[in-house]
Design an enzyme around this catalytic site. Structure first.
Site, PDB file in Angstrom:
ATOM      1  N   GLU A 140     -18.964  91.776   6.790  1.00 65.51           N
ATOM      2  CA  GLU A 140     -18.498  92.240   8.100  1.00 65.51           C
ATOM      3  C   GLU A 140     -19.749  92.561   8.902  1.00 65.51           C
ATOM      4  O   GLU A 140     -20.477  93.512   8.588  1.00 65.51           O
ATOM      5  CB  GLU A 140     -17.587  93.452   7.935  1.00 65.51           C
ATOM      6  CG  GLU A 140     -16.284  93.047   7.246  1.00 65.51           C
ATOM      7  CD  GLU A 140     -15.335  94.190   6.937  1.00 65.51           C
ATOM      8  OE1 GLU A 140     -15.749  95.350   6.998  1.00 65.51           O
ATOM      9  OE2 GLU A 140     -14.176  93.901   6.620  1.00 65.51           O
TER      10      GLU A 140
ATOM     11  N   LYS B 122     -24.234 101.437  -2.235  1.00 66.42           N
ATOM     12  CA  LYS B 122     -25.444 101.897  -1.544  1.00 66.42           C
ATOM     13  C   LYS B 122     -25.097 102.213  -0.088  1.00 66.42           C
ATOM     14  O   LYS B 122     -24.887 101.320   0.717  1.00 66.42           O
ATOM     15  CB  LYS B 122     -26.565 100.854  -1.578  1.00 66.42           C
ATOM     16  CG  LYS B 122     -27.899 101.517  -1.215  1.00 66.42           C
ATOM     17  CD  LYS B 122     -28.967 100.572  -0.762  1.00 66.42           C
ATOM     18  CE  LYS B 122     -28.869 100.222   0.681  1.00 66.42           C
ATOM     19  NZ  LYS B 122     -28.985 101.368   1.625  1.00 66.42           N
TER      20      LYS B 122
HETATM   21  P1  NAD Z   1     -28.099  97.107   8.615  1.00 72.08           P
HETATM   22  O1  NAD Z   1     -27.797  95.674   8.369  1.00 72.08           O
HETATM   23  O2  NAD Z   1     -29.449  97.478   9.084  1.00 72.08           O
HETATM   24  O3  NAD Z   1     -27.888  97.952   7.282  1.00 72.08           O
HETATM   25  C1  NAD Z   1     -26.649  97.971   6.594  1.00 72.08           C
HETATM   26  C2  NAD Z   1     -26.895  98.297   5.144  1.00 72.08           C
HETATM   27  O4  NAD Z   1     -27.622  97.229   4.541  1.00 72.08           O
HETATM   28  C3  NAD Z   1     -27.728  99.548   4.906  1.00 72.08           C
HETATM   29  O5  NAD Z   1     -27.215 100.219   3.776  1.00 72.08           O
HETATM   30  C4  NAD Z   1     -29.113  98.981   4.631  1.00 72.08           C
HETATM   31  O6  NAD Z   1     -29.924  99.825   3.853  1.00 72.08           O
HETATM   32  C5  NAD Z   1     -28.764  97.731   3.883  1.00 72.08           C
HETATM   33  N1  NAD Z   1     -29.778  96.663   3.926  1.00 72.08           N
HETATM   34  C6  NAD Z   1     -30.645  96.383   4.925  1.00 72.08           C
HETATM   35  N2  NAD Z   1     -31.402  95.313   4.597  1.00 72.08           N
HETATM   36  C7  NAD Z   1     -30.990  94.896   3.372  1.00 72.08           C
HETATM   37  C8  NAD Z   1     -31.378  93.855   2.491  1.00 72.08           C
HETATM   38  N3  NAD Z   1     -32.337  92.992   2.816  1.00 72.08           N
HETATM   39  N4  NAD Z   1     -30.747  93.729   1.307  1.00 72.08           N
HETATM   40  C9  NAD Z   1     -29.769  94.577   0.975  1.00 72.08           C
HETATM   41  N5  NAD Z   1     -29.357  95.610   1.755  1.00 72.08           N
HETATM   42  C10 NAD Z   1     -29.956  95.761   2.940  1.00 72.08           C
HETATM   43  O7  NAD Z   1     -26.962  97.613   9.600  1.00 72.08           O
HETATM   44  P2  NAD Z   1     -26.849  99.069  10.273  1.00 72.08           P
HETATM   45  O8  NAD Z   1     -27.917  99.174  11.301  1.00 72.08           O
HETATM   46  O9  NAD Z   1     -26.742 100.094   9.201  1.00 72.08           O
HETATM   47  O10 NAD Z   1     -25.418  98.975  10.965  1.00 72.08           O
HETATM   48  C11 NAD Z   1     -25.203  98.486  12.246  1.00 72.08           C
HETATM   49  C12 NAD Z   1     -24.744  97.041  12.206  1.00 72.08           C
HETATM   50  O11 NAD Z   1     -23.582  96.926  11.417  1.00 72.08           O
HETATM   51  C13 NAD Z   1     -24.367  96.490  13.565  1.00 72.08           C
HETATM   52  O12 NAD Z   1     -24.846  95.174  13.676  1.00 72.08           O
HETATM   53  C14 NAD Z   1     -22.850  96.490  13.538  1.00 72.08           C
HETATM   54  O13 NAD Z   1     -22.228  95.579  14.402  1.00 72.08           O
HETATM   55  C15 NAD Z   1     -22.591  96.170  12.109  1.00 72.08           C
HETATM   56  N6  NAD Z   1     -21.259  96.603  11.714  1.00 72.08           N
HETATM   57  C16 NAD Z   1     -20.286  95.663  11.491  1.00 72.08           C
HETATM   58  C17 NAD Z   1     -19.001  96.071  11.149  1.00 72.08           C
HETATM   59  C18 NAD Z   1     -17.877  95.079  10.923  1.00 72.08           C
HETATM   60  O14 NAD Z   1     -16.844  95.472  10.406  1.00 72.08           O
HETATM   61  N7  NAD Z   1     -18.044  93.823  11.267  1.00 72.08           N
HETATM   62  C19 NAD Z   1     -18.714  97.428  11.032  1.00 72.08           C
HETATM   63  C20 NAD Z   1     -19.729  98.343  11.268  1.00 72.08           C
HETATM   64  C21 NAD Z   1     -21.005  97.922  11.598  1.00 72.08           C
END
Ligand code: NAD
Length: 496
Positions: free
Chosen positions: A265, A189
């Site tokens: 991550e 997803k």
């Molecule tokens: P997000 O957590 O909002 O969303 C990430 C994914 O999770 C999306 O596909 C979203 O639809 C899905 N999602 C959201 N809520 C969910 C739930 N309750 N159940 C299942 N899936 C769900 O993150 P974002 O805004 O897309 O990305 C930015 C964040 O990601 C920042 O915090 C960044 O630091 C982090 N990030 C971490 C790494 C790493 O390697 N540590 C790399 C890139 C981004």
């Protein structure tokens, strides 16, 4: 590999992106709009998978484990993954077009990092899976005949891969490639903000003959949508997730009922430490990248910059000069920095710019929204921003903002800066700039993070462990660490 030009069309203009389930492209049920953050225009519509469609995807993935995929040797699977990489490169311009349309990121970055790394992930894990060693332990037994133990590595089963929007293709394939190389089947997803490169990948999987059901793609949101349905599904065996720490926490709760394996991550609030003995120009150039790359939307970006007092004022001034000189604009304008991912995310980052003022920060540069006088004013552009003067307790210094912004603070001793850098609930990455070799090793080792760079930033060897401590994640991926997560190790003990 040809990079796209402005006249290359976005590959899905006017279409509805389908889900891919059991080898079938499906457009049914609800759909949502995919918006271009450069100008706010609708790019296409996207099929939103509901719980029933997610269930079909999981069942298709489970069935595929028992099909030809489950009987393939590692070498055969690796050969297929290499074909995926080749086909991505053949369709390179489309992949780059898709990625920059969804994100607004610069053409330079998408064509030198995001898409090439996506292809490289498939090749790297094809190689790593083939080269994987097995363990063997001989043991003594009371009857003197002994026994031989060896390990075999089996797929975990059905893996959910959930990706964020900041490096959409790079981060999706970073998990997908090892999951497939280890023989699992996947329901992926992508973020609702960035569905297009994953949609192209679904086509590629079909084109190169990956068996039906091995790679399934569902689109949708998190809560009350495809994401939540996927992580709660009892037939999903493991979840590989990249995203916000709060989302990781929600997923963990949901996955607890069926005790799924988790690799997370998550977010960061990373420190860059510049000692007075550092190569000033290199530290400045590296920090410019580590603060503003991808409009500050990289989990590894430095949002806290600590500079040793003798060079502090000079460093802040030079960083601000660099930030003011950054060209902000669309992907084909030779810009250094594109927009944020969406208006909603811009509202969040702007709320931190406002909060910084309320908390008493000095705004050295930026702090607002650029005005273009054209359709880009409907986009999600924001100014690169440098803050100073906040106490370490300020929310802007403690919370992940995920935009082109950093707070710069002076320090007076090594001990003090190590304490400041580690005084956070996150623990993903750090960058240490110094020309003192002993200090470099000493300080890097004391950083409470998963990855510390010395005199560079975002230099990645795919064989190395990658992940975070504290709120920044659970487990490690990369090289053998990914193979370990995406496999069940089994011991076979043979009495001799
Ligand atoms: P997000 O957590 O909002 O969303 C990430 C994914 O999770 C999306 O596909 C979203 O639809 C899905 N999602 C959201 N809520 C969910 C739930 N309750 N159940 C299942 N899936 C769900 O993150 P974002 O805004 O897309 O990305 C930015 C964040 O990601 C920042 O915090 C960044 O630091 C982090 N990030 C971490 C790494 C790493 O390697 N540590 C790399 C890139 C981004």
């Amino acid at each position: 590999m040809r990079s796209p030009t402005p006249s290359d069309p976005y590959p899905f203009a006017g279409q509805q992106l389908p889900c891919l389930i059991g080898g079938e492209f499906l457009r049914q049920g609800k759909a949502f709009a995919n918006i271009n953050p450069v100008n706010g225009r609708v790019l296409c519509s996207v099929t939103e998978a509901d719980a029933a469609l997610v269930d079909r995807a999981v069942q298709a993935a489970r069935a595929a484990l028992r099909g030809p995929w489950g009987r393939m040797s590692t070498a055969e699977r690796a050969a297929l993954l290499r074909k995926v990489a080749d086909r991505i490169e053949e369709r390179f311009a489309e992949f780059v077009s898709a990625e920059i349309a969804d994100t607004g990121k610069t053409l330079k970055q998408a064509s030198s990092l995001d898409i090439p790394r996506g292809a490289a992930n498939f090749r790297a894990y094809a190689d790593l899976a083939l080269a994987r060693p097995s363990e063997c332990f001989e043991m003594a037994t009371p009857d003197g005949r002994g026994a031989l133990n060896y390990s075999v590595y089996k797929p975990v089963g059905v893996v959910a891969v959930i990706a964020p929007w900041n490096l959409p293709f790079l981060l999706l394939t970073w998990k997908l490639a090892p999951a497939l190389a280890c023989g699992n089947t996947v329901v992926a997803k992508p973020s609702e903000e960035t569905p297009s490169s994953a949609a192209l990948l679904a086509e590629v999987m079909q084109e190169v003959g990956v068996p039906a059901g091995v790679f399934n793609l569902v689109h949708g949101f998190g809560p009350d949508s495809a994401g939540a349905a996927l992580v709660a599904h009892p037939d999903v065996n493991a979840i590989a997730f990249t995203g916000e720490s709060a989302t990781g926490s929600a997923i963990m709760k949901s996955a607890a009922d069926s005790v799924k394996a988790l690799s997370f991550e998550l977010g960061g609030k990373n420190a860059a430490i510049i000692f007075a003995d550092a190569d000033f120009d290199a530290a400045l150039a590296g920090t410019m990248r580590s603060v503003f790359a991808n409009t500050g939307q990289v989990c590894l970006c430095s949002e806290r910059v600590y500079v040793e007092r003798p060079v502090y004022a000079r460093f802040v001034e030079a960083l601000a000069r660099g930030a003011r000189a950054l060209k902000v604009g669309g992907p084909f304008e030779g810009a250094d920095m594109g927009p944020l991912i969406s208006r909603a995310h811009r509202d969040k980052v702007l709320s931190y710019y406002r909060l910084a003022r309320e908390e008493g920060a000095g705004i050295v540069c930026g702090g607002g929204v650029p005005a273009f006088g054209d359709e880009r004013d409907q986009g999600a552009f924001i100014e690169p921003t440098i803050l100073t003067g906040l106490p370490e307790s300020a929310r802007c210094v403690r919370e992940e903002i995920f935009g082109p912004v950093c707070h710069v603070a002076p320090f007076d001793s090594e001990e003090q800066v190590i304490h400041m850098a580690n005084d956070t609930r996150y623990g993903l990455a750090a960058a240490v700039w110094t020309s003192n070799l002993q200090r470099a090793h000493r300080v890097a080792r004391q950083m409470e993070v998963g990855i510390a760079w010395v005199n560079d930033w975002f230099l990645r060897d795919l064989r190395t462990p990658f992940g975070g401590v504290k709120l920044s994640g659970i487990g490690r991926e990369g090289g053998a660490h990914s193979l370990a997560f995406f496999s069940e190790a089994m011991n076979i003990c043979v009495k001799l």
